[in-house]
Design a protein around this motif. Structure first.
Motif: not given
Lengths: 248, 240, 227
Positions: A162-164, A214, A216, C84-86, C88-90, C93, C98, C211, C215
């Motif tokens: 989930l988060l790293r 943010l 996730l 993805d887990a590293r 955090a900012a959509p 990602r 892209r 991050d 955003e």
């Protein structure tokens, strides 16, 4: 100094939570305090100054199905230099079951000049479990440059990542104070809220471009991340909405 | 004043040798004809795009990709002026390198083209507008099937003589804002003569969107290219 | 070095994978007046290399390592969720995916024989470092070279954006890149070493402002850069 502490909570079968295990050792002492309603609140009571480089502190938390636990610390921890070439470590492992809730809302970690500290958190939340997790770091005591500190947080949800995130400050972290990382802000931190009853909130930047909300990728989870001019402002940005202690 | 030698007869035009098609082969079957619209800043690319949107409204399934700095105001302009739904417009960020995005590194534009087709369904015509650039900017053949280069009379009647790949090699050269010629002292016959000298048989058109708000001859040229595109697409490839 | 020309090719800003349109967060940092001159650009590049640069390079190296594996599809899928887990900012990602899509488009056309079908991320595209890792492996680069292409790309894109956004002297900006060369090489070596670890232990160096900047940038009406 080495110390280990354990906190194991279970549902008491009457809608509340009971601590089936609560033990620590100096400087990692745990105290339960009365709580208004379901769930238990535990304080980590620092029994000595520090952590000092060379210290190795471990805390294990388990929250069983239907139980709810809130953990605070009584004061900020100040990571200090100790034995030459040694590192101080604080490892928190937490396991949160389905239908359980853990709120980890400690006081700040202050990275004092010359420290070498690693704060590691390894959290595993089952599908249907809830979590609030706050990490706050203040870079140096008043007017001082921090030593090396790493705040490393790993959260799995339902067995998936989930988060790293690993925030490093100090002389060993190139560019940490610069405009790509903290932009000169002496305080930084994040608050993760994983709540199966609420979808993640859409992204938003507030506080003049110093706080971001943010959503996730890996679950119904939102991370607030912030930089701030001081610990007080940081706390204002990273205070969770009053979450119910029991999810059931 | 209009020059005597107009290129009206070039639409539709015939090729010098009917047996040899000098066109670059057109795109594979089934996808939209992609027409690039390039030219210097202020030459009227966006106005031409709007005019073409107006011309093709209700006739063709149309999409627009723009590499220009694109504001919601621009979207509103196209929406009001050209009956083009903002959902049919995609803007591409070019990192201050508009020519790179349409010529050297076309991925973001191809992405935008794909996204548009995914979002609004199959399209027949895709207009790709370049960012305002100079006379050397042209589209890659990997991005567009045909390209129109737009210059305007206010830029001076020397522009066709200066040449550059846009003026010399574009499939269609549009000399825009002819209504301003008397005011800026531009001699259209000079521009026409120089364009012919630079472009050989390639067509050049004079245009005033103020007088012709649907850019009729440019639209006719695109219709012709589109019918060619469809004819090529309809020919079965390889053994049945 | 097995394929030096191919390393240069993949690392070249002119390689058509969209790098020219990405500022690596610099456009937002400039708008926030956090980067204003050569000195602040230097600090930005150093911080970016140590954070996004290391993470991207490690994931490129890890994908390179996964390329010949029998369970490659599963490994790549795990790397996808780990990255993805590293991130955090959509917005970041989306940018990574892209850029991955752009690199994949280039790779598929340039090297039609390279298999990419098992790359995860069908919706928004695969994360860029994973595509780069597979490309590096197929082009015969070793793991460190692949990581180097990734790390180098994170600083050169932002440096070049600095020239364009701030009008900085390109000679001076390249002098900054020369100063960073050692750190860039070391980052690639660290990334290649780290790629041996289990996926959950790969570096996850965070940068709060990256991050936040991403955003903010995503909300602008007009952007010159895609990131």
């Amino acid at each position: 100094m080495r110390a280990a502490a354990r906190l194991v909570a279970r549902a008491d079968g009457r809608g509340g939570t009971t601590l089936v295990e609560l033990r620590g050792e100096t400087p990692l002492l745990l105290r339960q305090v009365p709580t208004r309603r379901g769930g238990v609140t535990v304080y980590v009571v620092g029994g000595a100054a520090g952590p000092l480089a060379g210290d190795d502190l471990r805390l294990h938390i388990e929250v069983g199905a239907g139980a709810a636990v809130r953990v605070h610390t009584v004061a900020a921890s100040v990571a200090l230099p100790g034995r030459p070439d040694a590192t101080s470590r604080m490892l928190v492992r937490a396991v949160v079951a389905a239908g359980a809730a853990l709120h980890w809302l400690p006081e700040q970690l202050v990275a004092a000049a010359g420290c070498a500290h690693v704060a590691e958190s390894r959290i595993s939340v089952a599908d249907g479990g809830a979590l609030s997790w706050r990490d706050e770091l203040v870079c140096g005591r008043y007017g001082e440059e921090p030593g090396d500190a790493v705040v490393d947080t790993v959260v799995d949800h339902g067995g998936r990542p989930l988060l790293r995130q690993s925030l490093a400050v100090g002389p060993d972290a190139p560019g940490w104070a610069g405009p790509a990382v903290l932009g000169g802000a002496p305080a930084t931190g994040s608050l993760l809220v994983l709540d199966p009853s609420r979808p993640a909130e859409p992204p938003l930047v507030t506080a003049g471009g110093t706080v971001a909300r943010l959503p996730l990728a890996g679950g119904p989870a939102t991370l607030w991340t912030a930089t701030a001019p001081d610990a007080h402002t940081l706390r204002r940005h990273l205070t969770p909405p009053e979450a119910p202690l029991a999810t059931a | 004043m209009r020059p005597e030698t107009d290129h009206d007869e070039s639409v539709p035009h015939t090729h010098p040798d009917p047996g040899v098609d000098p066109h670059t082969p057109l795109a594979p079957a089934g996808r939209a004809l992609r027409v690039g619209i390039g030219g210097p800043v202020g030459s009227g690319k966006t106005a031409l795009v709007a005019a073409l949107c107006r011309a093709f409204a209700g006739e063709l399934r149309l999409g627009v990709v723009t590499n220009d700095i694109y504001t919601t105001e621009d979207a509103d302009f196209l929406k009001r002026a050209g009956v083009l739904d903002p959902a049919r417009i995609r803007a591409v960020e070019t990192g201050c390198c508009p020519h790179t995005a349409i010529r050297d590194d076309i991925g973001a534009n191809l992405d935008a083209v794909d996204e548009l087709a995914e979002a609004v369904g199959p399209l027949e015509l895709m207009l790709v507008e370049s960012g305002g650039d100079n006379l050397t900017a042209t589209f890659s053949r990997g991005l567009v099937d045909r390209q129109i280069f737009v210059v305007d009379v206010a830029g001076g009647d020397k522009v066709p003589r200066k040449g550059g790949p846009g003026v010399t090699a574009a499939d269609l050269l549009v000399i825009n804002k002819t209504d301003l010629a008397p005011m800026v002292g531009a001699d259209l016959s000079v521009m026409d003569r120089d364009a012919r000298a630079r472009r050989g048989d390639l067509p050049t058109m004079f245009l005033s969107i103020r007088e012709d708000p649907t850019a009729g001859r440019v639209a006719a040229w695109i219709r012709h290219e589109l019918s060619h595109h469809r004819a090529v697409a309809a020919v079965p490839v390889g053994p049945a | 070095m097995a394929a030096p020309s191919l390393l240069l090719l993949l690392a070249d800003g002119r390689f058509p994978a969209g790098a020219h349109a990405h500022s690596g967060g610099l456009e937002a940092a400039v708008a926030a007046r956090r980067v204003t001159d050569l000195a602040t650009l230097a600090a930005f590049l150093r911080g970016r290399l140590a954070t996004a640069g290391l993470v991207g390079a490690t994931f490129a190296a890890a994908a390179h390592r996964a390329a010949p594996a029998a369970d490659r599809r599963a490994r790549l899928a795990r790397l996808d969720t780990e990255l993805d887990a590293r991130t955090a900012a959509p917005a970041l990602r989306a940018v990574s995916r892209r850029q991955g899509r752009a690199l994949l488009r280039a790779g598929r056309t340039i090297w039609p024989h390279i298999p990419f079908a098992d790359l995860p991320g069908a919706g928004g595209g695969p994360h860029q470092p994973l595509v780069l890792g597979l490309l590096g492996a197929a082009a015969g680069l070793d793991r460190t070279e692949t990581a180097l292409a990734a790390a180098y790309g994170t600083v050169t894109a932002a440096a070049s954006a600095g020239v364009r956004l701030l009008g900085l002297d390109p000679y001076h900006v390249h002098a900054l890149l020369v100063d960073l060369a050692g750190a860039c090489d070391a980052t690639a070596r660290d990334a290649a070493d780290a790629a041996d670890g289990p996926p959950e232990d790969l570096p996850a160096v965070a940068a709060p402002l990256a991050d936040i900047h991403a955003e903010v940038h995503a909300t602008w009406e007009v952007r010159l850069f895609a990131s």
